[in-house]
Design a protein around this motif. Structure first.
Motif, mmCIF file in Angstrom:
data_model
loop_
_atom_site.group_PDB
_atom_site.id
_atom_site.type_symbol
_atom_site.label_atom_id
_atom_site.label_comp_id
_atom_site.label_asym_id
_atom_site.label_seq_id
_atom_site.Cartn_x
_atom_site.Cartn_y
_atom_site.Cartn_z
ATOM 1 N N ILE A 94 76.453 74.802 61.860
ATOM 2 C CA ILE A 94 77.388 75.962 62.456
ATOM 3 C C ILE A 94 77.526 75.818 64.149
ATOM 4 O O ILE A 94 78.241 75.857 64.734
ATOM 5 N N GLY A 95 76.130 75.675 64.633
ATOM 6 C CA GLY A 95 75.940 75.583 65.920
ATOM 7 C C GLY A 95 76.572 74.363 66.697
ATOM 8 O O GLY A 95 77.541 74.483 67.704
ATOM 9 N N ALA A 96 76.554 73.406 65.996
ATOM 10 C CA ALA A 96 77.122 72.153 66.484
ATOM 11 C C ALA A 96 78.782 72.372 66.305
ATOM 12 O O ALA A 96 79.462 72.060 67.276
ATOM 13 N N TYR A 97 79.162 72.646 65.172
ATOM 14 C CA TYR A 97 80.769 72.786 65.132
ATOM 15 C C TYR A 97 81.190 73.878 66.006
ATOM 16 O O TYR A 97 82.311 73.751 66.702
ATOM 17 N N TYR A 98 80.296 75.210 66.488
ATOM 18 C CA TYR A 98 80.754 75.914 67.579
ATOM 19 C C TYR A 98 80.960 75.294 68.904
ATOM 20 O O TYR A 98 81.820 75.462 69.353
ATOM 21 N N PHE A 99 80.025 74.642 69.237
ATOM 22 C CA PHE A 99 80.122 73.973 70.700
ATOM 23 C C PHE A 99 81.045 72.990 70.659
ATOM 24 O O PHE A 99 81.947 72.671 71.807
ATOM 25 N N LEU A 100 81.320 72.102 69.361
ATOM 26 C CA LEU A 100 82.403 71.192 69.235
ATOM 27 C C LEU A 100 83.894 71.843 69.267
ATOM 28 O O LEU A 100 84.607 71.471 70.437
ATOM 29 N N TRP A 101 83.993 73.032 68.908
ATOM 30 C CA TRP A 101 85.223 73.812 68.914
ATOM 31 C C TRP A 101 85.727 74.551 70.395
ATOM 32 O O TRP A 101 86.695 74.432 70.833
ATOM 33 N N LYS A 102 84.425 74.895 70.880
ATOM 34 C CA LYS A 102 84.534 75.251 72.330
ATOM 35 C C LYS A 102 85.014 74.322 73.178
ATOM 36 O O LYS A 102 85.920 74.539 74.106
ATOM 37 N N ALA A 103 84.323 73.158 73.095
ATOM 38 C CA ALA A 103 85.052 72.019 73.985
ATOM 39 C C ALA A 103 86.385 71.792 73.585
ATOM 40 O O ALA A 103 87.356 71.387 74.650
ATOM 41 N N ILE A 104 86.955 71.674 72.488
ATOM 42 C CA ILE A 104 88.090 71.455 72.034
ATOM 43 C C ILE A 104 89.252 72.381 72.608
ATOM 44 O O ILE A 104 90.210 71.951 73.068
ATOM 45 N N TYR A 105 88.851 73.599 72.471
ATOM 46 C CA TYR A 105 89.798 74.637 73.020
ATOM 47 C C TYR A 105 90.026 74.627 74.582
ATOM 48 O O TYR A 105 90.919 74.707 75.035
ATOM 49 N N GLY A 106 88.998 74.427 75.271
ATOM 50 C CA GLY A 106 88.967 74.284 76.724
ATOM 51 C C GLY A 106 89.545 75.626 77.227
ATOM 52 O O GLY A 106 89.005 76.809 76.857
ATOM 53 N N THR A 107 90.716 75.647 77.852
ATOM 54 C CA THR A 107 91.161 76.643 78.366
ATOM 55 C C THR A 107 92.412 77.466 77.441
ATOM 56 O O THR A 107 92.959 78.402 77.746
ATOM 57 N N GLN A 108 92.557 76.890 76.405
ATOM 58 C CA GLN A 108 93.668 77.153 75.527
ATOM 59 C C GLN A 108 93.169 78.434 74.683
ATOM 60 O O GLN A 108 91.911 78.585 74.271
ATOM 61 N N SER B 257 82.381 80.006 56.704
ATOM 62 C CA SER B 257 82.766 79.186 55.759
ATOM 63 C C SER B 257 81.512 78.166 55.178
ATOM 64 O O SER B 257 81.477 78.017 54.146
ATOM 65 N N TRP B 258 80.739 77.735 56.243
ATOM 66 C CA TRP B 258 79.376 77.095 55.693
ATOM 67 C C TRP B 258 78.468 78.122 55.048
ATOM 68 O O TRP B 258 77.699 77.783 54.227
ATOM 69 N N MET B 259 78.473 79.348 55.542
ATOM 70 C CA MET B 259 77.442 80.337 54.488
ATOM 71 C C MET B 259 78.195 80.513 53.089
ATOM 72 O O MET B 259 77.166 80.717 52.443
ATOM 73 N N ALA B 260 79.404 80.521 53.161
ATOM 74 C CA ALA B 260 79.991 80.859 51.711
ATOM 75 C C ALA B 260 79.500 79.412 50.959
ATOM 76 O O ALA B 260 79.407 79.592 49.789
ATOM 77 N N ARG B 261 79.576 78.553 51.669
ATOM 78 C CA ARG B 261 79.202 76.967 50.776
ATOM 79 C C ARG B 261 78.037 77.179 50.489
ATOM 80 O O ARG B 261 77.572 76.903 49.420
ATOM 81 N N ALA B 262 76.806 78.125 51.047
ATOM 82 C CA ALA B 262 75.721 78.075 50.506
ATOM 83 C C ALA B 262 75.779 78.758 49.189
ATOM 84 O O ALA B 262 74.589 78.502 48.524
ATOM 85 N N CYS C 212 74.681 85.361 63.264
ATOM 86 C CA CYS C 212 75.442 86.392 63.908
ATOM 87 C C CYS C 212 74.663 86.699 65.223
ATOM 88 O O CYS C 212 75.237 87.068 66.270
ATOM 89 N N LEU C 213 73.145 86.487 65.202
ATOM 90 C CA LEU C 213 72.339 86.930 66.309
ATOM 91 C C LEU C 213 72.422 85.758 67.215
ATOM 92 O O LEU C 213 72.309 85.845 68.559
ATOM 93 N N LEU C 214 72.699 84.276 66.767
ATOM 94 C CA LEU C 214 72.872 83.181 67.595
ATOM 95 C C LEU C 214 74.187 83.034 68.521
ATOM 96 O O LEU C 214 74.258 82.428 69.208
ATOM 97 N N PHE C 215 75.031 83.161 67.700
ATOM 98 C CA PHE C 215 76.751 82.862 67.918
ATOM 99 C C PHE C 215 77.691 83.962 68.005
ATOM 100 O O PHE C 215 77.291 85.119 67.394
ATOM 101 N N PRO C 216 78.601 84.099 68.752
ATOM 102 C CA PRO C 216 79.550 85.319 68.819
ATOM 103 C C PRO C 216 80.481 85.429 67.561
ATOM 104 O O PRO C 216 81.834 85.119 67.672
ATOM 105 N N VAL C 217 79.972 85.724 66.726
ATOM 106 C CA VAL C 217 80.497 86.018 65.252
ATOM 107 C C VAL C 217 81.144 87.196 65.150
ATOM 108 O O VAL C 217 80.398 88.282 65.618
ATOM 109 N N HIS C 218 82.432 87.537 65.005
ATOM 110 C CA HIS C 218 83.064 88.592 64.896
ATOM 111 C C HIS C 218 83.326 89.169 63.390
ATOM 112 O O HIS C 218 83.989 88.594 62.612
ATOM 113 N N LEU C 219 82.516 90.134 63.054
ATOM 114 C CA LEU C 219 82.578 90.569 61.633
ATOM 115 C C LEU C 219 83.764 91.573 61.280
ATOM 116 O O LEU C 219 83.831 92.449 62.404
#
Length: 264
Positions: A34-48, A66-71, A128-135
């Motif tokens: 999840i952390g890897a995808y978070y930083f990847l998407w953050k870089a993809i979004y950039g200023t968008q 999505s990943w936790m549901a897969r679990a 949720c403690l590590l990343f800005p997840v909005h529940l």
């Protein structure tokens, strides 16, 4: 008979509990993913502010849930069924006074409950403690999502059963099982949301059951799909669940007239 099926849930839950250390390490692995995808998407979004209909905040939540549901919905019933067919142990199931496929469903449910309580829930808290997840704050969204999560489990399990049962008709379906797993992860929206697919492929996905496993429930959880549309996609999950019963019943019926056992 109902109590016997409940015993299958209990036994599988206790079996998973005996190897719980594996799943504790799995929480760390999923958090890293999840952390890897978070930083990847953050870089993809950039200023968008928005891509594919998702804001960065929605995408972060989408990836996490999505990943936790897969679990929860992930299981190896396809490989279990295929192995039992290949070694011939499935033959005895034809004369036992219960449904073999329903037993497998109950065993998968026992594993799913273990994953829900000892993998998904603690894993989601850590993420949720590590990343800005909005529940979501609306209790109705939580209830709807939990119902959709159960249907995700059922649909994924049905696909696993279908893939496993094909071992009746081929000498080795290992390649099919691997292909099925890749297709489910890719086309269900775990790796990338379906809204990012090319237009023709996104339209094709609407006619396949994969989106009902991850993409639709996660879209509801993130608030991207709300109101009447959320209940419409819930109905779509129900339709796919009912529709998949037909090929499973047909394949199982055909298997009763053909049993090719490899090995001793």
């Amino acid at each position: 008979m109902a109590s016997a099926y409940l015993d299958f849930i209990r036994i599988r839950f206790l079996t998973m509990l005996a190897y719980r250390v594996n799943y504790y390490s799995g929480i760390a692995i999923y958090a890293i993913n999840i952390g890897a995808y978070y930083f990847l998407w953050k870089a993809i979004y950039g200023t968008q502010t928005e891509l594919g209909g998702f804001t960065l905040a929605q995408m972060t939540t989408y990836v996490a849930v999505s990943w936790m549901a897969r679990a929860f919905y992930f299981n190896n019933l396809d490989r279990e069924i295929a192995n039992e067919i290949r070694d011939g142990s499935v033959a005895i199931q034809f004369i036992r006074p219960y449904s073999y496929l329903f037993v497998k469903l109950m065993q998968g449910l026992g594993e799913g409950l273990f994953r829900l309580l000892l993998f998904m829930v603690p894993g989601m808290i850590i993420v949720c403690l590590l990343f800005p997840v909005h529940l979501p704050t609306d209790p109705g969204v939580w209830v709807l999502y939990l119902v959709m999560l159960v249907l995700s489990f059922l649909i994924n399990t049905q696909l696993n059963m279908l893939a496993g049962l094909f071992a009746f008709f081929v000498e080795n379906n290992e390649g099919m099982l691997r292909m099925k797993r890749v297709l489910v992860d890719l086309f269900s929206g775990v790796i990338i949301p379906i809204s990012f697919f090319p237009g023709w492929l996104e339209a094709t996905m609407k006619w396949l059951p994969f989106q009902a496993i991850t993409y639709l429930p996660s879209s509801v959880f993130t608030g991207r799909t709300a109101g009447e549309e959320a209940f419409r996609v819930l109905g779509l999950q129900v339709v796919w669940f009912l529709a998949l019963i037909i090929p499973i019943a047909w394949v199982w019926r055909q298997a009763r007239y053909r049993l090719f056992v490899q090995g001793g």
